[in-house]
Design an enzyme around this catalytic site. Structure first.
Site, mmCIF file in Angstrom:
data_model
loop_
_atom_site.group_PDB
_atom_site.id
_atom_site.type_symbol
_atom_site.label_atom_id
_atom_site.label_comp_id
_atom_site.label_asym_id
_atom_site.label_seq_id
_atom_site.Cartn_x
_atom_site.Cartn_y
_atom_site.Cartn_z
ATOM 1 N N HIS A 86 -61.213 97.926 11.947
ATOM 2 C CA HIS A 86 -60.133 97.202 11.112
ATOM 3 C C HIS A 86 -60.852 96.295 9.877
ATOM 4 O O HIS A 86 -60.289 96.546 8.613
ATOM 5 C CB HIS A 86 -59.304 96.147 11.922
ATOM 6 C CG HIS A 86 -58.281 95.372 10.958
ATOM 7 N ND1 HIS A 86 -57.232 96.113 10.460
ATOM 8 C CD2 HIS A 86 -58.058 94.223 10.707
ATOM 9 C CE1 HIS A 86 -56.555 95.092 9.622
ATOM 10 N NE2 HIS A 86 -57.090 93.985 9.903
ATOM 11 N N THR A 93 -56.208 92.832 14.251
ATOM 12 C CA THR A 93 -55.738 94.169 14.293
ATOM 13 C C THR A 93 -56.747 95.227 15.134
ATOM 14 O O THR A 93 -57.744 94.999 14.731
ATOM 15 C CB THR A 93 -55.364 94.616 12.979
ATOM 16 O OG1 THR A 93 -54.694 93.555 12.475
ATOM 17 C CG2 THR A 93 -54.821 96.124 13.072
HETATM 18 CA CA CA Z 1 -53.621 89.372 12.790
#
Ligand code: CA
Length: 426
Positions: A141, A357
């Site tokens: 990410h 994430t």
């Molecule tokens: Ca976040």
């Protein structure tokens, strides 16, 4: 590590094929029946076990629990008893719901007061969250975001492989699955525009995360080592950290996320304990270069938790847009908690720590629409022919998480939230 339960154990409560909640799970949550009070609960199959009624009928006798711990709007009083108490509780529940134990199995009167079909109850926030930290611990990410917004050649900032990067978020807007969230309003500025404008965000996104919840406080000045960290962690939930990318882009310099990130973060209602996740422990990615001594650790602190994200437009079926896994985390939860406390920052029972994430290595495993649709350049085709670069009004975002090994499946159920139109500015 204590091995609490064999995978061959069965409950006398029906657990359907593919259920996330066999007798080996025993998660904890808070529920209420229509007209009833909030109570602590566990879940087996599709039945909710009222722990207060369970205690009042004597099934916790001998464990030393004050029954009022479970007549509570949050799990904080129970969690604060510490890991030995969580284990005693799970062992007792496993014993009573074992298919070979007749104590409650053969007593319908008591069952009527203790067991509630899930479909007839409402799940509430399981804990009072005092403080909330959000990390940024998935290397895929962080790399994807770095490529899109900065410099493909130097996608990771120089600190990233040395520090579990994070920020202090806002706990007041963490809500439980099922809650609709209004599209946020705020300032945005188009690249070519001279001045910002105000209005509803046009780029509402999800972030696929897991969060751990601490169950043991520390005092100011005290640090928690990576070796001690898991004694401080009660369990995990799925965490949808809703984000407004256009607001984020304009506001985040120089101090980082603010209003783009605090209009709603949604969690799954059942906290799954680390003991339940024990069979799914795996090694994490190799950390290169070596990390500083306070971030080094022994054993495996990653978990093989499969994660799905689906988008469900109104009156349509959910459509899978992401399949990722918690095992991809570069920084594990023990390192995150060690880093959080290394400066002497104190932690409390019920605090929540988002993973950041969770993206995997392939495009189908990216954990946000920002990455899946690659900044809007690769829109997702939906079954009804429409496209998504971000989340539309009246789309429901569903995240599911589960572990599977041989015949044993333990999961989190799901976290679901609908994005509804912004409240008009008066
Ligand atoms: Ca976040």
């Amino acid at each position: 590590m204590v091995k609490l339960m064999g995978s061959d154990l069965k409950s006398w409560i029906e657990v359907k094929e593919g259920s996330d909640f066999p007798i080996q799970n025993i998660p904890f949550g808070i529920f209420k029946t229509p007209g009833g009070n909030a109570r602590a609960a566990t879940r087996i199959g599709d039945m909710v076990v009222d722990l207060y009624a369970f205690a009042m009928h004597g099934f916790l006798d001998g464990l030393g629990f004050d029954h009022e711990l479970f007549n509570s709007t949050t799990l904080n009083p129970f969690i604060s008893l510490g890991k030995p108490a969580w284990r005693k509780m799970r062992e007792r529940l496993t014993m009573i719901f074992d298919e070979n134990n007749p104590e409650l199995r053969d007593c319908l009167d008591k069952q009527n007061e203790i067991l509630f079909p899930l479909a007839g109850v409402q799940m509430l926030m399981p804990v009072h969250v005092g403080d909330y930290t959000d990390f940024y611990s998935s290397i895929e990410h962080a790399t994807n975001v770095g490529i899109m917004f900065r410099d493909p050649a130097n996608a990771l900032l120089p600190n990233w492989k040395h520090i579990p990067v994070g920020y202090h978020g806002r706990s007041s807007s963490i809500v439980v699955s099922g809650r609709d969230i209004h599209r946020p309003k705020g300032q945005t500025k188009a690249d070519q525009a001279e001045f910002p404008e105000f209005g509803p965000s046009k780029q509402v996104d999800f972030e696929l995360e897991m969060a751990f919840i601490t169950g043991k406080h520390t005092n100011l000045g005290q640090s928690v080592s990576t070796g001690e960290a898991e004694d401080h962690i009660f369990g995990l939930v799925i965490f949808n950290d809703l984000s407004a990318r256009d607001i984020q882009k304009w506001e985040y310099v120089p101090l980082g996320p603010f209003l783009a990130k605090n209009f709603g973060s949604v969690i799954s209602p059942w906290i799954v304990t680390l003991d339940a996740l024990e069979p799914f422990r795996v090694a994490g990615p190799k950390q290169e270069p070596a990390v500083l001594p306070y971030l080094q650790f022994e054993g495996n602190h990653n978990f093989d938790i499969q994660l799905d994200v689906l988008i469900q437009p109104e009156n349509q079926l959910p459509h899978l847009v992401c399949h990722s896994n918690y095992k991809y985390m570069y920084w594990n939860l023990a390192q995150q908690l060690a880093h959080q406390t290394v400066n002497g920052c104190n932690i409390n029972v019920g605090d929540m720590y988002g993973s950041g994430t969770i993206s995997g290595p392939t495009p189908d495993s990216f954990g946000s629409m920002l990455e899946i649709a690659w900044k809007g350049t690769k829109p997702v085709k939906m079954p009804d022919g429409t496209e998504r670069k971000f989340i539309n009004d009246n789309d429901t975002i569903i995240m599911r998480g589960y572990c599977k090994k041989n015949d044993l499946r333990i999961g989190f159920g799901e976290v679901s939230t609908k994005i509804i139109p912004a409240i008009p500015t008066s």
